[in-house]
Scaffold this motif. Structure first.
Motif, PDB file in Angstrom:
ATOM      1  N   LYS A 137      -8.968 -22.840 -21.592  1.00 49.01           N
ATOM      2  CA  LYS A 137      -9.855 -21.082 -21.314  1.00 49.01           C
ATOM      3  C   LYS A 137      -9.087 -21.148 -19.640  1.00 49.01           C
ATOM      4  N   LEU A 138      -9.661 -20.524 -18.991  1.00 47.59           N
ATOM      5  CA  LEU A 138      -8.920 -19.899 -17.312  1.00 47.59           C
ATOM      6  C   LEU A 138      -9.664 -20.591 -16.934  1.00 47.59           C
ATOM      7  N   GLN A 139     -11.166 -20.070 -17.279  1.00 45.90           N
ATOM      8  CA  GLN A 139     -12.369 -20.313 -16.378  1.00 45.90           C
ATOM      9  C   GLN A 139     -12.200 -21.944 -15.695  1.00 45.90           C
ATOM     10  N   ASP A 140     -11.852 -23.142 -17.077  1.00 44.08           N
ATOM     11  CA  ASP A 140     -11.651 -24.483 -16.627  1.00 44.08           C
ATOM     12  C   ASP A 140     -10.386 -25.008 -16.223  1.00 44.08           C
ATOM     13  N   ASN A 141      -9.090 -24.442 -16.300  1.00 45.87           N
ATOM     14  CA  ASN A 141      -8.602 -24.355 -15.438  1.00 45.87           C
ATOM     15  C   ASN A 141      -8.700 -23.460 -13.510  1.00 45.87           C
ATOM     16  N   LEU A 142      -9.629 -22.620 -12.856  1.00 46.91           N
ATOM     17  CA  LEU A 142      -9.858 -22.468 -12.121  1.00 46.91           C
ATOM     18  C   LEU A 142     -10.792 -23.697 -11.061  1.00 46.91           C
ATOM     19  N   ARG A 200     -11.103 -26.257 -12.606  1.00 52.13           N
ATOM     20  CA  ARG A 200     -10.114 -28.095 -12.187  1.00 52.13           C
ATOM     21  C   ARG A 200      -9.480 -27.680 -10.834  1.00 52.13           C
ATOM     22  N   LEU A 201      -9.073 -26.326 -10.092  1.00 53.32           N
ATOM     23  CA  LEU A 201      -7.974 -26.231  -9.312  1.00 53.32           C
ATOM     24  C   LEU A 201      -8.848 -26.359  -7.908  1.00 53.32           C
ATOM     25  N   LYS A 202     -10.113 -25.706  -8.255  1.00 52.86           N
ATOM     26  CA  LYS A 202     -11.415 -25.599  -6.627  1.00 52.86           C
ATOM     27  C   LYS A 202     -11.219 -27.191  -6.908  1.00 52.86           C
ATOM     28  N   ILE A 203     -11.772 -27.984  -7.452  1.00 51.78           N
ATOM     29  CA  ILE A 203     -11.697 -29.400  -7.037  1.00 51.78           C
ATOM     30  C   ILE A 203     -10.169 -29.976  -6.966  1.00 51.78           C
ATOM     31  N   MET A 204      -9.428 -29.660  -7.184  1.00 50.76           N
ATOM     32  CA  MET A 204      -8.444 -30.156  -6.587  1.00 50.76           C
ATOM     33  C   MET A 204      -8.060 -30.157  -5.080  1.00 50.76           C
ATOM     34  N   LEU A 205      -8.160 -28.541  -4.666  1.00 51.38           N
ATOM     35  CA  LEU A 205      -7.246 -28.102  -3.969  1.00 51.38           C
ATOM     36  C   LEU A 205      -8.273 -28.412  -2.869  1.00 51.38           C
ATOM     37  N   GLY A 206     -10.349 -28.451  -3.414  1.00 54.99           N
ATOM     38  CA  GLY A 206     -10.841 -28.115  -2.140  1.00 54.99           C
ATOM     39  C   GLY A 206     -11.095 -26.548  -2.203  1.00 54.99           C
ATOM     40  N   ASP A 207     -12.345 -26.752  -2.059  1.00 51.22           N
ATOM     41  CA  ASP A 207     -13.415 -25.809  -1.946  1.00 51.22           C
ATOM     42  C   ASP A 207     -13.507 -24.457  -0.866  1.00 51.22           C
ATOM     43  N   SER A 208     -12.355 -24.709  -0.473  1.00 50.05           N
ATOM     44  CA  SER A 208     -11.983 -23.609   0.796  1.00 50.05           C
ATOM     45  C   SER A 208     -12.398 -22.192   1.023  1.00 50.05           C
ATOM     46  N   ASN A 209     -12.907 -21.619   2.486  1.00 53.39           N
ATOM     47  CA  ASN A 209     -12.565 -20.490   2.431  1.00 53.39           C
ATOM     48  C   ASN A 209     -11.635 -19.442   2.020  1.00 53.39           C
ATOM     49  N   ASN A 210     -10.788 -20.176   2.564  1.00 53.19           N
ATOM     50  CA  ASN A 210      -9.393 -19.378   2.278  1.00 53.19           C
ATOM     51  C   ASN A 210      -9.206 -19.628   1.340  1.00 53.19           C
ATOM     52  N   LYS A 234      -8.075 -18.740  -2.414  1.00 52.79           N
ATOM     53  CA  LYS A 234      -9.060 -17.325  -3.488  1.00 52.79           C
ATOM     54  C   LYS A 234      -8.388 -16.989  -4.800  1.00 52.79           C
ATOM     55  N   MET A 235      -9.206 -16.649  -5.095  1.00 49.70           N
ATOM     56  CA  MET A 235      -8.752 -17.064  -6.644  1.00 49.70           C
ATOM     57  C   MET A 235      -9.522 -15.526  -7.328  1.00 49.70           C
ATOM     58  N   HIS A 236      -8.468 -14.147  -7.311  1.00 51.39           N
ATOM     59  CA  HIS A 236      -9.069 -12.992  -8.462  1.00 51.39           C
ATOM     60  C   HIS A 236      -8.378 -13.658  -9.733  1.00 51.39           C
ATOM     61  N   PRO A 237      -9.447 -12.880 -10.871  1.00 52.63           N
ATOM     62  CA  PRO A 237      -9.405 -13.164 -11.851  1.00 52.63           C
ATOM     63  C   PRO A 237      -8.869 -11.461 -11.995  1.00 52.63           C
ATOM     64  N   PHE A 238      -8.411 -11.731 -13.666  1.00 52.81           N
ATOM     65  CA  PHE A 238      -8.051  -9.586 -13.788  1.00 52.81           C
ATOM     66  C   PHE A 238      -8.143 -10.136 -15.181  1.00 52.81           C
ATOM     67  N   ARG A 239      -7.637  -9.557 -15.845  1.00 49.93           N
ATOM     68  CA  ARG A 239      -7.333  -8.615 -17.637  1.00 49.93           C
ATOM     69  C   ARG A 239      -6.618  -8.506 -17.491  1.00 49.93           C
TER      70      ARG A 239
END
Length: 86
Positions: free
Chosen positions: A29-34, A36-46, A48-53
């Motif tokens: 699942k894409l959201q699971d990976n996103l 996880r990235l937030k956790i690994m990279l830190g949930d900073s304001n800069n 950006k994650m732009h999901p698309f279809r």
């Protein structure tokens, strides 16, 4: 991903090989990976994650992940998002 996965552990906290291998796998699942990235990279304001279809009938999901201020947003839109989504 493997490097990032290892970087979230403190020096004294050595994960077992099995848990390390499990952590470095990309999830279905894409959201699971996103998440996880937030956790690994830190949930900073800069961060950006732009999901698309994209694809026939928008049957595929993707995400553009970048550090704001390090990229030119119009270039991202014109050079990456528009070609992928059309």
């Amino acid at each position: 991903m493997r490097y990032l996965s290892n970087s979230v552990h403190s020096k004294g906290d050595e994960p077992s090989k099995n848990s390390d291998e499990q952590e470095s796998k990309i999830k279905e699942k894409l959201q699971d990976n996103l998440d996880r990235l937030k956790i690994m990279l830190g949930d900073s304001n800069n961060l950006k994650m732009h999901p698309f279809r994209f694809g026939t009938n928008n049957s595929f999901s993707g995400a553009l992940v970048f550090i704001d201020d390090l990229v030119d947003n119009p270039t991202l839109t014109n050079a990456i998002l528009r070609p992928v989504m059309s």
